[in-house]
Design a protein around this motif. Structure first.
Motif, PDB file in Angstrom:
ATOM      1  N   HIS A 112       0.836  -1.203   0.000  1.00 28.25           N
ATOM      2  CA  HIS A 112       0.000   0.000   0.000  1.00 28.25           C
ATOM      3  C   HIS A 112       0.869   1.250   0.000  1.00 28.25           C
ATOM      4  CE1 HIS A 112      -3.515  -2.395   0.390  1.00 28.25           C
ATOM      5  NE2 HIS A 112      -3.303  -2.744   1.650  1.00 28.25           N
ATOM      6  N   LEU A 170      -6.504  -1.198  10.154  1.00 26.35           N
ATOM      7  CA  LEU A 170      -6.890   0.187   9.916  1.00 26.35           C
ATOM      8  C   LEU A 170      -8.061   0.598  10.808  1.00 26.35           C
ATOM      9  CD1 LEU A 170      -6.610   2.796   8.256  1.00 26.35           C
ATOM     10  CD2 LEU A 170      -8.110   1.744   6.525  1.00 26.35           C
ATOM     11  N   GLU A 171      -9.015  -0.320  11.028  1.00 23.25           N
ATOM     12  CA  GLU A 171     -10.160  -0.003  11.876  1.00 23.25           C
ATOM     13  C   GLU A 171      -9.732   0.339  13.297  1.00 23.25           C
ATOM     14  OE1 GLU A 171      -9.893  -2.552   9.914  1.00 23.25           O
ATOM     15  OE2 GLU A 171     -11.506  -2.316   8.424  1.00 23.25           O
ATOM     16  N   CYS A 205      -8.288   3.774  13.415  1.00 20.70           N
ATOM     17  CA  CYS A 205      -9.398   4.725  13.418  1.00 20.70           C
ATOM     18  C   CYS A 205     -10.010   4.839  14.824  1.00 20.70           C
ATOM     19  CB  CYS A 205     -10.455   4.293  12.407  1.00 20.70           C
ATOM     20  SG  CYS A 205     -11.899   5.372  12.325  1.00 20.70           S
ATOM     21  N   TYR A 258     -10.461   7.840   7.516  1.00 20.34           N
ATOM     22  CA  TYR A 258     -10.524   6.373   7.423  1.00 20.34           C
ATOM     23  C   TYR A 258     -11.079   5.953   6.065  1.00 20.34           C
ATOM     24  CZ  TYR A 258     -12.615   1.762   7.911  1.00 20.34           C
ATOM     25  OH  TYR A 258     -13.009   0.461   7.696  1.00 20.34           O
ATOM     26  N   GLU A 259     -12.160   6.595   5.637  1.00 21.48           N
ATOM     27  CA  GLU A 259     -12.778   6.257   4.346  1.00 21.48           C
ATOM     28  C   GLU A 259     -11.825   6.556   3.196  1.00 21.48           C
ATOM     29  OE1 GLU A 259     -15.281   5.261   1.191  1.00 21.48           O
ATOM     30  OE2 GLU A 259     -15.223   4.640   3.296  1.00 21.48           O
ATOM     31  N   ARG A 298      -9.199   3.748   3.174  1.00 18.74           N
ATOM     32  CA  ARG A 298      -9.806   2.487   2.752  1.00 18.74           C
ATOM     33  C   ARG A 298     -10.036   2.496   1.249  1.00 18.74           C
ATOM     34  NH1 ARG A 298     -13.835   0.369   0.886  1.00 18.74           N
ATOM     35  NH2 ARG A 298     -14.841   2.396   0.641  1.00 18.74           N
ATOM     36  N   ARG A 305      -6.714   2.491  -0.899  1.00 21.93           N
ATOM     37  CA  ARG A 305      -6.045   1.196  -1.007  1.00 21.93           C
ATOM     38  C   ARG A 305      -6.745   0.283  -2.007  1.00 21.93           C
ATOM     39  NH1 ARG A 305      -4.544  -0.081   5.389  1.00 21.93           N
ATOM     40  NH2 ARG A 305      -3.104   1.697   5.610  1.00 21.93           N
ATOM     41  N   CYS A 306      -7.990   0.584  -2.316  1.00 28.77           N
ATOM     42  CA  CYS A 306      -8.737  -0.207  -3.306  1.00 28.77           C
ATOM     43  C   CYS A 306      -8.737   0.475  -4.665  1.00 28.77           C
ATOM     44  CB  CYS A 306     -10.171  -0.404  -2.834  1.00 28.77           C
ATOM     45  SG  CYS A 306     -10.324  -1.286  -1.272  1.00 28.77           S
TER      46      CYS A 306
END
Length: 662
Positions: free
Chosen positions: A343, A442-443, A446, A520-521, A524, A527-528
């Protein structure tokens, strides 16, 4: 943390340790003078050059194979060696001052005549000659030149740590006085007057003393050099004060001594013109600079080498695998085999933590790498940030993002975003969230950031560690997005436009619950390889009137996170926790202020003012009394907390005993 805290005396102590030196034998000086006279120098000039050599025997051997240096109109014969700093003076007509000189024709009669340019000595190949009215005029000219050079091009602090690195180009100069005063034979820096002036400043040398006192009295000249050699011989390097070490680093300078000149057949050029041409090539028409991006790339590799080397008191700052990861010199397959993340934000965060986090210890290691290329003693924090960003951007050059305009805009945004002051407080160890199966997900990062928001971190002026790490990772994808969700500030816009720096926007964003969920969003989705969308207070994506998700932009981010403080709780644990965060920040600020005060030198490159002379005991006692009062009050809070814990344990024990009886 202030940069001044990094540039204190401790950092200078890691500088260059010069080799042990000896005063040369008079016979060796005489032999060199004889050999120089045989090459065409006058006896006085030959003697001046010979007495300046640290190793006259070595210089005499090099005369047989002098190096040729071609300049416009002729060829200079030079020998590279080391000279005693007490023998060299700045160029009396240094071109760096041309833009500031005052000339008699444009002013009153009180303005002294400008120092003439040196000419070529008649019948001598590599000697300059300066005709001037009196010694006083030249002495004043040299003092003025020294002050101007130190002001315009201050180098003393860097030389105090590493000595002079690049060789000076020096030539013999004979000064002829119109008032009948005896001629003076000097050695001048045709190139390098700023370095000579900085050296003289460190050694407390007056250039007119070098020229007119030591220049004609060998006994005083040798006595001045020998007092330092005896001093270090008596105490040893470890026994010297740091200001004494700085002087010893400046006691000698590397030099290219001009010992001959041959004009090209077609030019008929004279020696003084060749010297002026050489200065012009060096300063007026130098090679085109590489530019900041290229310079930062080169510094980055030097910094990685420094971080990967074991420290004097511990292990290396980064592993060999991390070095190649940061340098982008590994393939994806090699990266995964080493257990490193694929990442981009984790790589960026690891680079930021390794080059910018970890406080003073990291800054010193990074500065060592920068100094290895630049000899700059005190690189600024902004320079370290720019180097980190250049490493982060390296992989982008292999893909479609390699477009210069794309990279330029992302470089500007990240350079400003990663000047976030809290980054320096990131621990020197691993990140909170890793991608190797060993750290929290990651959660969880956060969740920790949300806990810090609940404690008032951010609203008190400083983000917590988890908030900062999340900000660093989100900033990467926000800067890379198209359209960009984090841009550099606007300069010269209307009053309605937000001119906050990206760092200020990030702090405002990560100081509230919604901003943490937005970060956080962003990570996330980044990374996608997905688009970045705005989220509401609950963390769900915002839906527009048309049913679409609203794409995140810089304007939306700035509008949502204005930086205005939220309504604070007035009572209870949350309110007290916010105040505690403010107390902790005040303590950190006090520590920084103390370090900054300790870093104030008595003079440029000198000892710390407070280390050398201390501070007023009355003023210190008053501050210590205030600190002692605060210390006792906080200690009472701790005692009260322990007492409440004991009461709760006792009550719980009583309840447990009753339950067992029942």
């Amino acid at each position: 943390m202030l940069d001044e805290a990094i540039g204190g005396e401790d950092e200078i102590q890691s500088g260059w340790r010069p080799p042990t030196l000896k005063l040369p034998r008079p016979a060796a000086v005489d032999n060199l003078a004889t050999a120089l006279s045989a090459r065409g120098l006058s006896d006085a000039a030959a003697r001046t050059v010979a007495r300046s050599a640290v190793r006259p025997d070595d210089m005499r051997r090099k005369l047989a194979e002098a190096t040729e240096l071609r300049v416009q109109g002729g060829t200079l014969s030079i020998i590279e060696t080391r000279l005693w700093s007490a023998s060299v003076i700045p160029h009396p007509a240094n071109p760096r001052e041309y833009g500031h000189r005052r000339y008699p024709l444009g002013g009153s009669g009180s303005i002294p005549a400008a120092t003439p340019e040196p000419g070529s000595a008649i019948g001598r190949g590599a000697e300059l000659e300066l005709r001037i009215s009196t010694p006083d005029l030249l002495a004043q000219r040299l003092e003025d030149a020294k002050e101007c050079l130190i002001r315009e091009n201050p180098l003393a602090y860097d030389i105090a740590a590493e000595g002079v690195l690049q060789p000076l180009t020096v030539a013999a100069l004979t000064v002829v006085h119109a008032n009948g005063h005896p001629n003076a034979s000097l050695l001048i820096a045709a190139d390098g007057s700023s370095r000579v002036s900085a050296v003289h400043s460190l050694l407390d040398y007056s250039p007119c003393r070098v020229a007119y006192e030591w220049g004609r009295d060998d006994r005083k000249y040798r006595k001045e050099i020998n007092r330092w050699l005896r001093h270090v011989q008596r105490l040893g390097w470890e026994g010297l004060r740091e200001d004494e070490r700085q002087k010893l680093r400046a006691l000698t300078v590397p030099a290219r001594v001009v010992v001959g000149f041959e004009a090209h057949t077609s030019s008929g050029q004279r020696f003084h013109t060749a010297v002026r041409n050489f200065i012009g090539l060096t300063h007026i028409r130098p090679p085109r600079p590489y530019g900041p991006a290229v310079e930062n790339e080169a510094k980055a590799d030097a910094v990685l080498d420094s971080l990967a080397e074991p420290a004097r008191t511990g292990a290396a700052h980064i592993t060999g695998a991390e070095k190649h990861w940061f340098a982008a010199t590994v393939t994806t397959e090699e990266l995964l085999a080493e257990g490193l993340s694929r990442h981009s934000d984790l790589r960026a965060a690891s680079i930021v933590r390794s080059l910018l986090g970890g406080g003073v210890g990291t800054s010193r290691r990074v500065n060592e790498g920068i100094r290895s290329l630049t000899a700059k003693m005190r690189p600024k924090r902004e320079e370290r940030v720019d180097i980190a960003v250049e490493l982060i951007l390296r992989p982008l050059r292999a893909g479609q993002e390699g477009d210069l305009a794309f990279i330029r805009s992302r470089r500007a945004a990240l350079q400003r975003a990663y000047r976030l002051a809290e980054i320096e407080n990131l621990p020197a160890g691993t990140l909170i969230e890793l991608d190797d199966g060993q750290g929290p997900a990651l959660e969880q990062l956060c969740d920790q950031a949300l806990e810090e928001v609940g404690l008032g971190r951010g609203n008190d002026g400083r983000l917590g560690v988890a908030q900062t790490e999340l900000a660093v990772k989100a900033a990467y994808y926000m800067a890379m997005a198209e359209p960009m969700a984090l841009q550099r500030e606007i300069f010269g816009g209307s009053e309605d436009e937000d001119d906050r720096s990206p760092a200020a926007v990030l702090r405002a964003m990560l100081s509230c619950r919604r901003g943490v969920l937005q970060a956080y969003e962003v990570v996330r989705a980044g990374r996608c390889d997905g688009k970045l969308y705005e989220v509401e207070e609950s963390g769900r994506r915002v839906v527009t009137a048309t049913g679409d998700h609203r794409e995140l932009t810089d304007r939306l981010v700035r509008h949502a996170y204005t930086g205005e403080p939220l309504v604070e709780a007035a009572t209870g644990y949350q309110a007290a926790a916010a105040r505690w965060a403010s107390v902790r920040n005040s303590v950190e600020s006090l520590q920084q202020s103390v370090r900054a005060m300790e870093a104030v030198p008595q003079q440029v490159g000198g000892r710390s003012q407070v280390d050398a002379e201390g501070w007023d005991p009355t003023a210190v006692a008053a501050v210590r009394g205030d600190l002692d009062h605060v210390d006792r009050r906080i200690a009472l809070w701790s005692d009260r907390h322990k007492e409440m814990d004991r009461q709760r344990e006792a009550e719980q024990g009583l309840i447990d005993a009753i339950d067992r009886t029942d």
